[in-house]
Design an enzyme around this catalytic site. Structure first.
Site, PDB file in Angstrom:
ATOM      1  CE  LYS A   1      -4.084  -1.945   0.219  1.00 31.29           C
ATOM      2  NZ  LYS A   1      -5.114  -1.742  -0.824  1.00 31.29           N
TER       3      LYS A   1
ATOM      4  CE  LYS B   1     -10.334  -4.985  -4.099  1.00 31.92           C
ATOM      5  NZ  LYS B   1     -10.070  -3.708  -3.372  1.00 31.92           N
TER       6      LYS B   1
END
Length: 328
Positions: free
Chosen positions: A149, A247
């Site tokens: 991230k 997703k």
């Protein structure tokens, strides 16, 4: 007659999970259950504020389908009755699970898929200072794929990737900016990351600004996440991105996720299957979609302090298909 129940659950995260938009210490999920003839199917979703969702509204949306479910609503009808998103995901996956139990057949067979196999998942490192990310990478260095991230671009993100590469010299690296960069950052950072052996850059720009990516020649493939939800808009992604992150919370369940995979392949887009931070119940149906993916990012339970029981079986970064007791 079919009945619905649903509840909000909280699962502690091991430490904290930090991205460019903030940090959290617990996974807040909503679990939907649909029961018939003494059997119960379950589905789990994660309401996501980035898409205007919250637990209370998702819970109400699920319970609001009680009469339609009691009247025998099918999964196909569910797609038309509810917008894509977390609430529909939980109900859709619960219906798949229930159908599998009622038919005494695994969900993969009902979906006309081949039997699922174990897959290698990426493992996510939270956004942190470079030295902290180097330390985290060193602890995870035996994992074959690490997902980092990142922050707001610039030299500090380069320093983060350099630190992770130093800590895990042999791991494949995926970087996820979570919409944090500016347009002028994309090519310079992509060139730096190509030098560092990065395999994929996920969602570098805010979704509203990503048209500037059209036609650029990035030395590292680009992956759409916040820019990609369901079947609508897939055509626009061609020429902007090389990959799409599928997703279930975005597609609104397994039913549309399988259709998105088919559409992506027809449009020559490669696929990552991703997740929110959630328990094994949320990962289980995604394992069916992930069988057709180029990259798998289903590490949500690995980031929790504890998982539900029964759980998916993880051996390092290898994740196994769900047992029938969990889902499907």
């Amino acid at each position: 007659m079919r009945e619905i129940s649903a509840e909000i659950q909280s699962w502690p995260i091991s430490g904290a999970f930090t991205i460019s938009r903030g940090a959290k210490t617990e996974a807040r999920v909503v679990v939907a259950r649909v029961s018939e003839n003494g059997l119960t199917g379950q589905g789990e979703c994660v309401p996501y504020a980035r898409y205007g969702e919250n637990e209370k509204d998702v819970l109400a949306a699920i319970k609001g389908q009680q009469q339609a479910i009691a009247d025998g609503m099918s999964r196909e009808e569910l797609q038309r009755a509810m917008p894509r998103g977390a609430a529909r995901n939980a109900l859709d996956c619960a219906l798949w699970d229930l159908e599998a139990k009622l038919a005494c057949k695994p969900a993969w067979e009902l979906a006309s898929l081949t039997a699922p196999r174990a897959l290698t998942t990426a493992y996510t490192l939270s956004l942190a200072a470079p030295d902290d990310m180097r330390e985290a990478a060193a602890k995870a260095a035996k994992r074959p794929i690490l997902k980092l991230k990142l922050g707001q671009g610039g030299d500090e993100d380069v320093a983060r990737v350099e630190a992770v590469r130093a800590g895990a010299p042999n791991a494949a690296l995926i970087v996820d900016a979570n919409e944090g960069w500016k347009p002028e950052d994309v090519l310079p950072l992509a060139r730096e990351f190509a030098r560092l052996g990065v395999s994929l850059i996920e969602q570098p720009l805010p979704a509203k600004d990503d048209e500037v990516l059209r036609g650029i020649e990035s030395p590292v493939p680009l992956c759409a996440d916040e820019s990609a939800h369901g079947l609508e808009g897939m055509r626009r992604l061609v020429g902007l991105y090389d990959f799409v992150n599928v997703k279930l919370d975005k597609t609104g369940g397994l039913t549309e996720a399988l259709a998105v995979i088919r559409c992506a392949k027809l449009r020559k887009l490669r696929v990552m299957v991703g997740c929110m931070v959630a328990t094994s119940l949320a990962m289980a149906p995604a394992m069916l979609v992930a069988q057709q993916a180029d990259y798998v990012d289903l590490d949500g339970p690995l980031l929790l302090a504890k998982d539900r029981e029964p759980a998916l079986r993880y051996e390092g970064s290898l994740v196994y298909p769900p047992e029938r007791e969990l889902w499907g």
